[in-house]
Write a protein that holds these residues in place. Structure first.
Motif, PDB file in Angstrom:
ATOM      1  N   GLU A  87       0.828  -1.210   0.000  1.00  0.00           N
ATOM      2  CA  GLU A  87       0.000   0.000   0.000  1.00  0.00           C
ATOM      3  C   GLU A  87       0.860   1.257   0.000  1.00  0.00           C
ATOM      4  OE1 GLU A  87      -3.831  -1.871   2.398  1.00  0.00           O
ATOM      5  OE2 GLU A  87      -2.177  -0.977   3.523  1.00  0.00           O
ATOM      6  N   LEU A  88       1.923   1.253   0.804  1.00  0.00           N
ATOM      7  CA  LEU A  88       2.818   2.418   0.826  1.00  0.00           C
ATOM      8  C   LEU A  88       3.484   2.607  -0.536  1.00  0.00           C
ATOM      9  CD1 LEU A  88       4.572   2.208   4.292  1.00  0.00           C
ATOM     10  CD2 LEU A  88       2.826   3.825   3.564  1.00  0.00           C
ATOM     11  N   ALA A  89       3.902   1.520  -1.153  1.00  0.00           N
ATOM     12  CA  ALA A  89       4.524   1.617  -2.478  1.00  0.00           C
ATOM     13  C   ALA A  89       3.569   2.292  -3.460  1.00  0.00           C
ATOM     14  CB  ALA A  89       4.932   0.229  -2.975  1.00  0.00           C
ATOM     15  N   GLY A  90       2.296   1.901  -3.421  1.00  0.00           N
ATOM     16  CA  GLY A  90       1.310   2.522  -4.294  1.00  0.00           C
ATOM     17  C   GLY A  90       1.144   4.000  -4.015  1.00  0.00           C
ATOM     18  N   ARG A  91       1.102   4.368  -2.752  1.00  0.00           N
ATOM     19  CA  ARG A  91       0.946   5.782  -2.384  1.00  0.00           C
ATOM     20  C   ARG A  91       2.153   6.620  -2.813  1.00  0.00           C
ATOM     21  NH1 ARG A  91      -3.234   7.033   0.823  1.00  0.00           N
ATOM     22  NH2 ARG A  91      -4.337   5.327   1.841  1.00  0.00           N
ATOM     23  N   LEU A  92       3.322   5.995  -2.816  1.00  0.00           N
ATOM     24  CA  LEU A  92       4.553   6.710  -3.168  1.00  0.00           C
ATOM     25  C   LEU A  92       4.891   6.635  -4.654  1.00  0.00           C
ATOM     26  CD1 LEU A  92       6.622   5.522  -0.099  1.00  0.00           C
ATOM     27  CD2 LEU A  92       6.033   7.908  -0.611  1.00  0.00           C
ATOM     28  N   GLY A  93       4.163   5.808  -5.398  1.00  0.00           N
ATOM     29  CA  GLY A  93       4.464   5.646  -6.818  1.00  0.00           C
ATOM     30  C   GLY A  93       5.744   4.855  -7.043  1.00  0.00           C
ATOM     31  N   LEU A  94       6.050   3.922  -6.128  1.00  0.00           N
ATOM     32  CA  LEU A  94       7.247   3.087  -6.236  1.00  0.00           C
ATOM     33  C   LEU A  94       6.839   1.638  -6.395  1.00  0.00           C
ATOM     34  CD1 LEU A  94       9.283   4.499  -3.187  1.00  0.00           C
ATOM     35  CD2 LEU A  94       9.628   5.054  -5.604  1.00  0.00           C
ATOM     36  N   ASP A  95       7.737   0.833  -6.948  1.00  0.00           N
ATOM     37  CA  ASP A  95       7.452  -0.597  -6.928  1.00  0.00           C
ATOM     38  C   ASP A  95       7.858  -1.127  -5.549  1.00  0.00           C
ATOM     39  OD1 ASP A  95      10.252  -1.760  -7.070  1.00  0.00           O
ATOM     40  OD2 ASP A  95      10.225  -0.629  -8.952  1.00  0.00           O
ATOM     41  N   ARG A  96       7.321  -2.270  -5.219  1.00  0.00           N
ATOM     42  CA  ARG A  96       7.500  -2.842  -3.876  1.00  0.00           C
ATOM     43  C   ARG A  96       8.967  -3.101  -3.547  1.00  0.00           C
ATOM     44  NH1 ARG A  96       6.948  -6.228  -0.084  1.00  0.00           N
ATOM     45  NH2 ARG A  96       5.292  -7.401   0.785  1.00  0.00           N
ATOM     46  N   SER A  97       9.755  -3.555  -4.526  1.00  0.00           N
ATOM     47  CA  SER A  97      11.163  -3.858  -4.254  1.00  0.00           C
ATOM     48  C   SER A  97      11.972  -2.584  -3.992  1.00  0.00           C
ATOM     49  CB  SER A  97      11.781  -4.675  -5.388  1.00  0.00           C
ATOM     50  OG  SER A  97      11.758  -3.952  -6.588  1.00  0.00           O
ATOM     51  N   THR A  98      11.676  -1.508  -4.724  1.00  0.00           N
ATOM     52  CA  THR A  98      12.366  -0.239  -4.472  1.00  0.00           C
ATOM     53  C   THR A  98      12.026   0.276  -3.085  1.00  0.00           C
ATOM     54  OG1 THR A  98      12.364   0.322  -6.817  1.00  0.00           O
ATOM     55  CG2 THR A  98      12.630   2.151  -5.269  1.00  0.00           C
ATOM     56  N   LEU A  99      10.753   0.223  -2.733  1.00  0.00           N
ATOM     57  CA  LEU A  99      10.357   0.651  -1.396  1.00  0.00           C
ATOM     58  C   LEU A  99      11.047  -0.198  -0.332  1.00  0.00           C
ATOM     59  CD1 LEU A  99       8.730   2.389   0.534  1.00  0.00           C
ATOM     60  CD2 LEU A  99       6.838   0.786   0.251  1.00  0.00           C
ATOM     61  N   GLY A 100      11.114  -1.506  -0.557  1.00  0.00           N
ATOM     62  CA  GLY A 100      11.782  -2.387   0.400  1.00  0.00           C
ATOM     63  C   GLY A 100      13.241  -2.010   0.610  1.00  0.00           C
ATOM     64  N   ARG A 101      13.952  -1.713  -0.472  1.00  0.00           N
ATOM     65  CA  ARG A 101      15.359  -1.285  -0.347  1.00  0.00           C
ATOM     66  C   ARG A 101      15.459   0.013   0.437  1.00  0.00           C
ATOM     67  NH1 ARG A 101      15.393  -3.107  -5.611  1.00  0.00           N
ATOM     68  NH2 ARG A 101      15.190  -1.017  -6.465  1.00  0.00           N
ATOM     69  N   ASN A 102      14.573   0.972   0.135  1.00  0.00           N
ATOM     70  CA  ASN A 102      14.602   2.255   0.848  1.00  0.00           C
ATOM     71  C   ASN A 102      14.293   2.065   2.329  1.00  0.00           C
ATOM     72  OD1 ASN A 102      15.148   3.447  -1.602  1.00  0.00           O
ATOM     73  ND2 ASN A 102      13.091   4.238  -1.904  1.00  0.00           N
ATOM     74  N   LEU A 103      13.355   1.186   2.630  1.00  0.00           N
ATOM     75  CA  LEU A 103      13.008   0.923   4.024  1.00  0.00           C
ATOM     76  C   LEU A 103      14.161   0.267   4.779  1.00  0.00           C
ATOM     77  CD1 LEU A 103       9.316  -0.251   3.731  1.00  0.00           C
ATOM     78  CD2 LEU A 103      10.153   1.759   4.978  1.00  0.00           C
ATOM     79  N   ARG A 104      14.891  -0.627   4.124  1.00  0.00           N
ATOM     80  CA  ARG A 104      16.034  -1.257   4.786  1.00  0.00           C
ATOM     81  C   ARG A 104      17.101  -0.232   5.146  1.00  0.00           C
ATOM     82  NH1 ARG A 104      14.297  -5.278   1.475  1.00  0.00           N
ATOM     83  NH2 ARG A 104      15.713  -4.856  -0.244  1.00  0.00           N
TER      84      ARG A 104
END
Length: 136
Positions: free
Chosen positions: A53-70
């Motif tokens: 859901e956060l990835a969708g709100r940010l306009g990112l794919d899930r893997s990019t968001l995961g890397r940023n979160l790490r």
């Protein structure tokens, strides 16, 4: 080869790079960059949202968001815990993350003002045009 002075993609990318650098310079004292700030603000305002859901709100794919979160997790800005079910993970801002946001917000406002000043009276029109490109 197209003329780089008229290529819309090239000009958008170059302008985005300049804007990102401007915001990141302003935000440096907070320890955040503009992408981190946006991610943390969305996570703060949507504490029950899954990573998808956060990835969708940010306009990112899930893997990019995961890397940023790490990266944010390694810096101690967020903690990744259990979400609403066993398949999802929740994101929670830590106290250092909250403090970084408090420092970053007025710095972001200065960056926003700086870029708006550079654009003169065209800032609102630029936002409208960019929204039309994104299909908002």
């Amino acid at each position: 080869m197209t003329d780089k002075t008229i290529c819309l993609a090239t000009n958008l990318r170059r302008a985005a790079g300049v804007a990102t650098e401007l915001y990141n310079r302003h935000l440096a004292p907070s320890g955040l960059n503009v992408a981190m700030l946006r991610l943390m603000e969305v996570a703060e305002t949507h504490p029950e949202a899954s990573i998808t859901e956060l990835a969708g709100r940010l306009g990112l794919d899930r893997s990019t968001l995961g890397r940023n979160l790490r990266v944010l997790e390694r810096q101690g800005m967020v903690s990744l815990g259990h979400g609403r079910d066993d398949r999802s993970r929740g994101i929670e801002l830590t106290e250092p993350g909250r403090q970084a946001l408090e420092i970053a917000r007025p710095l972001w406002a200065r960056a926003q003002n700086d870029l708006s000043t550079r654009l003169g009276g065209e800032a609102a029109e630029l936002i409208r045009l960019l929204e039309s490109v994104r299909g908002d």
